[in-house]
Design an enzyme around this catalytic site. Structure first.
Site, PDB file in Angstrom:
ATOM      1  N   CYS A 158      -1.826  -2.827   7.659  1.00 34.48           N
ATOM      2  CA  CYS A 158      -1.723  -3.759   6.538  1.00 34.48           C
ATOM      3  C   CYS A 158      -0.412  -4.546   6.526  1.00 34.48           C
ATOM      4  O   CYS A 158      -0.396  -5.724   6.171  1.00 34.48           O
ATOM      5  CB  CYS A 158      -1.977  -3.028   5.226  1.00 34.48           C
ATOM      6  SG  CYS A 158      -3.720  -2.538   5.081  1.00 34.48           S
ATOM      7  N   HIS A 206     -10.831   6.736   1.888  1.00 34.21           N
ATOM      8  CA  HIS A 206      -9.462   6.660   1.354  1.00 34.21           C
ATOM      9  C   HIS A 206      -9.382   5.618   0.253  1.00 34.21           C
ATOM     10  O   HIS A 206     -10.189   4.687   0.203  1.00 34.21           O
ATOM     11  CB  HIS A 206      -8.468   6.302   2.479  1.00 34.21           C
ATOM     12  CG  HIS A 206      -8.690   4.922   3.022  1.00 34.21           C
ATOM     13  ND1 HIS A 206      -9.682   4.619   3.908  1.00 34.21           N
ATOM     14  CD2 HIS A 206      -8.056   3.752   2.763  1.00 34.21           C
ATOM     15  CE1 HIS A 206      -9.660   3.325   4.192  1.00 34.21           C
ATOM     16  NE2 HIS A 206      -8.680   2.770   3.505  1.00 34.21           N
ATOM     17  N   ASP A 243       0.793  -1.245   0.000  1.00 34.75           N
ATOM     18  CA  ASP A 243       0.000   0.000   0.000  1.00 34.75           C
ATOM     19  C   ASP A 243       0.828   1.299   0.000  1.00 34.75           C
ATOM     20  O   ASP A 243       0.555   2.215   0.790  1.00 34.75           O
ATOM     21  CB  ASP A 243      -0.960  -0.001   1.204  1.00 34.75           C
ATOM     22  CG  ASP A 243      -1.972  -1.131   1.148  1.00 34.75           C
ATOM     23  OD1 ASP A 243      -1.944  -1.918   0.192  1.00 34.75           O
ATOM     24  OD2 ASP A 243      -2.788  -1.241   2.084  1.00 34.75           O
ATOM     25  N   LYS A 250      -7.001  -4.996  -3.042  1.00 37.35           N
ATOM     26  CA  LYS A 250      -7.755  -5.577  -1.925  1.00 37.35           C
ATOM     27  C   LYS A 250      -8.700  -4.543  -1.330  1.00 37.35           C
ATOM     28  O   LYS A 250      -8.491  -3.342  -1.488  1.00 37.35           O
ATOM     29  CB  LYS A 250      -6.793  -6.108  -0.867  1.00 37.35           C
ATOM     30  CG  LYS A 250      -5.890  -5.025  -0.319  1.00 37.35           C
ATOM     31  CD  LYS A 250      -4.840  -5.554   0.616  1.00 37.35           C
ATOM     32  CE  LYS A 250      -3.968  -4.429   1.137  1.00 37.35           C
ATOM     33  NZ  LYS A 250      -4.679  -3.396   1.909  1.00 37.35           N
ATOM     34  N   ASP A 273      -4.587  -0.810  -1.743  1.00 38.69           N
ATOM     35  CA  ASP A 273      -5.886  -0.683  -1.098  1.00 38.69           C
ATOM     36  C   ASP A 273      -6.830  -0.092  -2.147  1.00 38.69           C
ATOM     37  O   ASP A 273      -6.479   0.919  -2.774  1.00 38.69           O
ATOM     38  CB  ASP A 273      -5.732   0.248   0.116  1.00 38.69           C
ATOM     39  CG  ASP A 273      -6.617  -0.124   1.279  1.00 38.69           C
ATOM     40  OD1 ASP A 273      -6.897  -1.320   1.488  1.00 38.69           O
ATOM     41  OD2 ASP A 273      -7.053   0.803   2.000  1.00 38.69           O
TER      42      ASP A 273
HETATM   43  C1  VGL Z   1      -4.643   0.525   5.733  1.00 42.38           C
HETATM   44  C2  VGL Z   1      -6.223   1.361   7.153  1.00 42.38           C
HETATM   45  C3  VGL Z   1      -7.202   1.210   6.204  1.00 42.38           C
HETATM   46  C4  VGL Z   1      -3.211   0.163   5.508  1.00 42.38           C
HETATM   47  C5  VGL Z   1      -5.609   0.364   4.768  1.00 42.38           C
HETATM   48  O1  VGL Z   1      -2.777   0.105   4.329  1.00 42.38           O
HETATM   49  O2  VGL Z   1      -2.494  -0.058   6.502  1.00 42.38           O
HETATM   50  N1  VGL Z   1      -4.962   1.022   6.939  1.00 42.38           N
HETATM   51  N2  VGL Z   1      -6.889   0.709   5.008  1.00 42.38           N
HETATM   52 ZN    ZN Z   2      -8.373   0.754   3.463  1.00 41.09          ZN
END
Ligand code: VGL
Ligand code: ZN
Length: 211
Positions: free
Chosen positions: A157, A87, A14, A112, A52
């Site tokens: 993540c 996000h 991510d 994902k 993400d």
């Molecule tokens: C993530 C919160 C929500 C991450 C993704 O990539 O760590 N954290 N979505």
């Molecule tokens: Zn997320």
């Protein structure tokens, strides 16, 4: 050398605009991972990136739950879940990789979190702990029993990806200097690192990979 790079996969988690300063779910110093992740990706023959990738109105967004606030929590499909600012909405600039990320080395991108009712932190399983992303099959098919994980965010993540990888039997390394944490709730980074260590995940500096 610590890691047999011929049998290892590098997983960049991510590294997206929304997790960097100025983004919707900004991780403090999130963009600082970019040069380190680039150096790691150049070193490994097998590199995978995750992204993400949420539909508008995703159940992990606080805005989808009347009265809820970002970084609070709610029951989603029976699971106590953390809520986030909107996000990484599919197709938006926030969901794109950071412009400094060299994407050339990546042979696979796992997207994902695209199911509206289910969040997905881990690169291996969605948050029901059962729905696979396909990454385990891919790595098994290519004969990579070792994974080196880096990216954003260390306490979400990256943490869940490393946890699942350990559970699946991989030798797991987390390159600490190539990760940053959300830091909410407070102490989340320390708890994530302690838990990973207790499960046999090696927390290393990226320099140890190059040695
Ligand atoms: C993530 C919160 C929500 C991450 C993704 O990539 O760590 N954290 N979505
Ligand atoms: Zn997320």
């Amino acid at each position: 050398m610590l890691i047999d790079k011929g049998r290892a996969a590098f997983i960049a988690v991510d590294v997206q605009n929304d997790f960097c300063p100025g983004g919707a779910l900004a991780v403090p110093e999130g963009d600082a991972v970019v040069p380190v992740v680039n150096r790691l990706a150049e070193f490994f023959e097998l590199c995978v990136a995750t992204q993400d990738w949420h539909p508008a109105g995703h159940s992990s967004f606080a805005s989808s739950h009347p009265g809820a606030v970002p970084y609070g929590s709610a029951l989603i499909a029976g699971r106590d879940s953390t809520l986030w600012p909107d996000h990484c909405a599919q197709g938006t600039r926030g969901a794109e990789f950071h412009p400094g990320l060299n994407t050339a080395p990546y042979r696979l991108v796992i997207r994902k979190g695209f199911r509206p009712a289910l969040d997905s932190y881990s690169a291996f399983f969605e948050n029901d702990g059962a729905t696979p992303t396909g990454l385990d099959g891919y790595l098994r098919g290519l004969g990579a029993p070792t994974v080196v994980i880096a990216g954003l965010a260390l306490d979400y993540c990256v943490y869940y990806s490393a946890l699942d990888a350990a559970r699946l039997g991989y030798s797991v390394y987390v390159a600490r200097d190539a990760c940053r944490s959300v830091g909410s709730p407070s102490g989340s980074e320390e708890r994530a690192l302690a838990d990973l260590s207790s499960r046999g995940v090696a927390i290393i500096d990226s320099m140890e990979v190059f040695r």
